[in-house]
Design a protein around this motif. Structure first.
Motif, short mmCIF file in Angstrom:
data_model
loop_
_atom_site.label_atom_id
_atom_site.label_comp_id
_atom_site.label_asym_id
_atom_site.label_seq_id
_atom_site.Cartn_x
_atom_site.Cartn_y
_atom_site.Cartn_z
N LYS A 1 0.81 -1.22 0.00
CA LYS A 1 0.00 0.00 0.00
C LYS A 1 0.84 1.27 0.00
N SER A 2 2.15 1.11 -0.03
CA SER A 2 3.04 2.28 -0.06
C SER A 2 4.29 1.91 -0.86
N LYS A 3 5.05 2.93 -1.25
CA LYS A 3 6.26 2.66 -2.04
C LYS A 3 7.28 1.86 -1.24
N SER A 4 7.41 2.19 0.04
CA SER A 4 8.38 1.46 0.88
C SER A 4 7.98 0.00 1.03
N GLU A 5 6.69 -0.27 1.16
CA GLU A 5 6.21 -1.65 1.30
C GLU A 5 6.42 -2.43 0.01
N ILE A 6 6.15 -1.79 -1.13
CA ILE A 6 6.33 -2.46 -2.42
C ILE A 6 7.82 -2.72 -2.69
N ARG A 7 8.66 -1.75 -2.34
CA ARG A 7 10.11 -1.95 -2.52
C ARG A 7 10.62 -3.07 -1.61
N SER A 8 10.03 -3.18 -0.43
CA SER A 8 10.39 -4.27 0.48
C SER A 8 9.98 -5.62 -0.13
N ASN A 9 8.79 -5.65 -0.73
CA ASN A 9 8.34 -6.88 -1.40
C ASN A 9 9.28 -7.25 -2.55
N LEU A 10 9.74 -6.23 -3.28
CA LEU A 10 10.67 -6.45 -4.40
C LEU A 10 11.99 -7.02 -3.89
N LYS A 11 12.44 -6.51 -2.76
CA LYS A 11 13.71 -6.99 -2.19
C LYS A 11 13.61 -8.47 -1.83
N GLU A 12 12.49 -8.86 -1.20
CA GLU A 12 12.28 -10.27 -0.85
C GLU A 12 12.21 -11.13 -2.12
N PHE A 13 11.53 -10.61 -3.12
CA PHE A 13 11.42 -11.31 -4.40
C PHE A 13 12.80 -11.49 -5.03
N ASP A 14 13.59 -10.43 -5.00
CA ASP A 14 14.93 -10.44 -5.56
C ASP A 14 15.81 -11.49 -4.87
N GLU A 15 15.72 -11.55 -3.56
CA GLU A 15 16.53 -12.51 -2.79
C GLU A 15 16.17 -13.96 -3.13
N LYS A 16 14.88 -14.17 -3.44
CA LYS A 16 14.42 -15.53 -3.76
C LYS A 16 14.77 -15.94 -5.18
N TRP A 17 14.62 -15.02 -6.14
CA TRP A 17 14.68 -15.39 -7.55
C TRP A 17 15.91 -14.94 -8.33
N SER A 18 16.70 -14.04 -7.79
CA SER A 18 17.79 -13.46 -8.59
C SER A 18 18.83 -14.48 -9.05
N LYS A 19 19.06 -15.51 -8.25
CA LYS A 19 20.04 -16.53 -8.64
C LYS A 19 19.42 -17.59 -9.55
N ILE A 20 18.10 -17.77 -9.43
CA ILE A 20 17.41 -18.81 -10.21
C ILE A 20 17.04 -18.31 -11.60
N GLU A 21 16.49 -17.09 -11.65
CA GLU A 21 16.06 -16.49 -12.92
C GLU A 21 16.66 -15.08 -13.04
N ARG A 22 17.95 -15.03 -13.22
CA ARG A 22 18.68 -13.76 -13.18
C ARG A 22 18.22 -12.77 -14.25
N ARG A 23 18.10 -13.24 -15.47
CA ARG A 23 17.69 -12.34 -16.57
C ARG A 23 16.31 -11.77 -16.35
N ALA A 24 15.38 -12.60 -15.92
CA ALA A 24 14.00 -12.16 -15.70
C ALA A 24 13.92 -11.12 -14.59
#
Length: 270
Positions: free
Chosen positions: A165-188
């Protein structure tokens, strides 16, 4: 005309068809040249492709603009059959609606799918307006490089990013997403993070408007309405033919009245 004559006793002459076309052509001209009386605060831009036989068989885009008014009424306000979706073609479309009354002072936000032509044109014609990159197109673009075995889970996690519901919350969600997927699907993930801040511009606006402006889905609905009614028409005989059918379909769409639900009036009060 021949089919109608064979099935019924009625006959529509070529002159009658010609007269109908003349009336439609007049309405198309009026639609494309009239001054805008309403004030629009948001613009949604997108293109859809159709088959055209003039001068030879080729697909051409219709550049479509939807306007959203102060009271959140949504309608197609402009369309143009073009040669491409380049910046120059979009500039012509935006300069046209600007010359007919939609000024820089009116437009607060322009929503688009991130195509370079639209983005560049919007910055030139409406430099003061903010831009919102459709988050659904951002997800779809990222998914193109995801392996099939990860696609379902990746897509679900992707969508959850924008549940904040806020930019900080969405950026936090992105960070968690990045930590989970960046090594598995780097290009995406790299593609998803590119210009990510443009996908959360809508948070700067009234919360009740978020559903209207965080994606181009409202305009996509109108384009789907168009495709459903032209699916079996095949290739059109020329630009005029395309303009006639596009005007008629978008006119029907606008007449359906995609506007906010009005409060029910009490019978006694009525």
């Amino acid at each position: 005309t021949r089919n109608v004559k064979n099935i019924t006793s009625a006959y529509i002459s070529q002159q009658s068809v010609s007269n109908i076309f003349k009336k439609i052509d007049k309405l198309v001209y009026e639609f494309k040249t009239k001054r805008f009386e309403k004030k629009y605060k948001y613009l949604l831009l997108d293109g859809l492709w159709i088959g055209n036989k003039e001068p030879f068989k080729i697909n051409k885009p219709i550049l479509v603009v939807m306007g959203i008014t102060e009271d959140n009424y949504q309608e197609i306000i402009s369309f143009r059959v073009s040669d491409s979706e380049s910046a120059n073609c979009w500039i012509e479309v935006l300069e046209d609606i600007k010359s007919r009354g939609i000024t820089e002072d009116d437009i607060e936000l322009i929503v688009n799918d991130g195509a370079g032509g639209i983005k560049a044109a919007a910055e030139i014609v409406y430099p003061c307006a903010k831009q919102q990159l459709c988050f659904e197109h951002k997800i779809a673009g990222s998914l193109r490089t995801v392996s099939p075995k990860h696609r379902k889970e990746y897509s679900a996690d992707c969508s959850n990013i924008w549940n904040g519901k806020s930019k900080s919350e969405i950026r936090s969600n992105l960070k968690e997403f990045d930590e989970k997927w960046s090594k598995i699907e780097r290009r995406a993930v790299r593609k998803l993070k590119t210009n990510f801040d443009k996908t959360i511009t809508y948070l700067d606006f009234n919360r009740k408007d978020w559903v209207l402006i965080r994606s181009t889905s409202r305009l996509e609905r109108a384009n789907k309405f168009f495709r459903q009614r032209t699916h079996y028409m095949g290739c059109f005989n020329g630009v005029k033919s395309v303009e006639r059918i596009a005007f008629c379909i978008f006119w029907v769409y606008n007449e359906k009245g995609y506007h906010p639900k009005k409060k029910k009036v009490d019978q006694k009060e009525k």
